[in-house]
Design an enzyme around this catalytic site. Structure first.
Site, PDB file in Angstrom:
ATOM      1  CG  HIS A 156     -61.561   5.091 -10.332  1.00  0.00           C
ATOM      2  ND1 HIS A 156     -61.426   6.564 -10.009  1.00  0.00           N
ATOM      3  CD2 HIS A 156     -62.748   4.830  -9.780  1.00  0.00           C
ATOM      4  CE1 HIS A 156     -62.734   6.981  -9.450  1.00  0.00           C
ATOM      5  NE2 HIS A 156     -63.355   5.915  -9.252  1.00  0.00           N
ATOM      6  CG  ASP A 164     -59.178   8.782 -11.517  1.00  0.00           C
ATOM      7  OD1 ASP A 164     -59.410   8.206 -12.548  1.00  0.00           O
ATOM      8  OD2 ASP A 164     -60.057   8.796 -10.482  1.00  0.00           O
ATOM      9  N   GLY A 221     -70.374   5.784  -6.394  1.00  0.00           N
ATOM     10  CA  GLY A 221     -71.100   5.996  -7.498  1.00  0.00           C
ATOM     11  C   GLY A 221     -70.975   7.385  -8.161  1.00  0.00           C
ATOM     12  CB  SER A 238     -66.265   7.664  -9.465  1.00  0.00           C
ATOM     13  OG  SER A 238     -65.731   7.234  -8.165  1.00  0.00           O
TER      14      SER A 238
END
Length: 288
Positions: free
Chosen positions: A83, A136, A231, A233
Site C-alpha cells: 500500500h 500487503d 509512517g 508502514s
C-alpha cells in the site's frame, strides 16, 4: 506506532505508546501512515535492517522525503508494504518515480549518516487485496548493495517466533503519539505476538480490513500500548532475530482491543528467497 486501514496518502510512521491497526498510507501531507507509538529511541545499529523509503520530489525534504518504512532482507533486496507504493500515494506507478530510494544506516533522517540508494525495480505483490489488506507486500531491488550485517533473515512457516506471546520489536520513523508527531530519529517498540483468535475478533471484516491468519499476524497488547503508527508502514517486526512481519494496517494506534496488523512474512518467503539467495531463517548467508 499505529496504522489505519490502507490510506490514500502515506504519512511517516513512528513508534507510539498506543496500539492501532491501519494501513500505513494517508491522504494528508504526502507522508507514510504508520508510527511507533509508546516506543523509545534507538540507534540504527540496534536494528540495522530498518530502512526508510523516500522520495523528496513527492514528500519534500523536511524528513528527507521519508514516507514509509522498509526492511533489508538481502544485500540489494528490500521488503515494504504494497500500500506504500500505490499510485494514490506516489502520484505515479512506483517504477516511474525517478527519485524513489531507500535511506539505510541512518538514525536521524536529516543527518549525513549512512547512505541513500536508488530503487532500480519494484515488484508489488499481484495478489495484494486492497479490500481485506491481505498480501500487503512489495519487493524492491536496489541499485547498490548494503552490508551483509544489515540483512535480517526471514522466518519460515512453523518458526516458533510466530507463536502467541513471543516478544518482538517494531521499528520506524512514524507517528510517535498517534497525533501526527512524526519522529526524525529512529524509534522502536516492544510488542507481543497475539493469538489469531483475538485478532479475528478485533477485525471480523469491515471498511478497515479483514483479519486473515494465513497472510497476517497481529501484535501489541490486548489492553493497548506500544504500537506502530502512521509512517511506519512497511517497517519490520522482528522476533528472535528473524523477520516475522511488516507493518500493514489497523484501527488507530495503541488502542485497547485493536492491535496492529502485520503482513505475515512466512507467506512471502517463497517469493523472496530466489531474490535474496535463500536468506530465510536457517538458510545460508549471501545474495543471489
Amino acid at each position: 506506532m499505529r496504522r489505519s486501514v490502507a490510506r490514500a496518502l502515506i504519512r511517516p510512521l513512528v513508534l507510539v505508546a498506543t496500539v492501532a491497526s491501519i494501513p500505513l498510507v494517508s491522504a494528508a501531507p504526502a507522508v507514510a501512515d504508520s508510527v511507533v507509538v509508546g516506543g523509545f529511541p534507538i540507534d540504527v545499529s540496534q536494528a540495522p535492517w530498518t530502512v526508510a523509503l523516500a522520495s523528496r520530489d513527492r514528500f519534500g525534504g523536511m524528513r528527507a522525503g521519508q514516507f514509509c518504512g522498509a526492511v533489508a532482507v538481502g544485500r540489494s533486496t528490500v521488503l515494504t508494504a504494497a500500500h506504500c507504493l500505490s499510485e494514490d500515494v506516489l502520484g505515479a506507478p512506483p517504477n516511474r518515480v525517478p527519485d524513489l530510494k531507500v535511506i539505510a544506516g541512518r538514525t536521524d533522517l536529516l543527518s549525513p549518516q549512512g547512505e541513500e540508494i536508488a530503487v532500480r525495480d519494484v515488484r508489488v505483490n499481484p495478489g495484494y487485496d486492497v479490500g481485506t489488506n491481505s498480501g500487503d507486500f512489495a519487493v524492491l531491488t536496489l541499485d547498490g548493495s548494503l552490508p551483509q550485517s544489515a540483512v535480517v533473515p526471514m522466518a519460515r512457516a512453523g518458526d516458533p517466533a510466530y507463536g502467541p506471546g513471543t516478544e518482538a520489536m517494531v521499528s520506524g520513523w512514524g507517528d510517535a503519539t498517534g497525533g501526527g508527531d512524526y519522529a526524525r530519529r529512529l524509534r522502536a517498540a516492544r510488542v507481543r505476538v497475539l493469538p489469531d483468535e483475538l485478532c479475528a475478533r478485533a477485525y471480523p471484516g469491515g471498511p478497515d480490513g479483514t483479519y486473515q491468519a494465513g497472510t497476517m499476524l497481529c501484535a501489541g497488547e490486548a489492553a493497548g500500548g506500544p504500537d506502530g503508527c502512521q509512517g511506519d508502514s512497511g517497517g519490520p517486526l522482528v522476533a528472535a532475530g528473524r523477520l516475522i512481519g511488516l507493518v500493514s494496517w489497523g484501527s488507530g494506534c495503541g488502542q485497547p482491543g485493536l492491535p496492529g496488523v502485520y503482513t505475515r512474512v512466512s507467506e512471502v518467503v517463497r517469493m523472496l528467497e530466489p531474490a535474496v539467495g535463500g536468506r530465510a531463517a536457517g538458510a545460508p548467508d549471501g545474495e543471489a
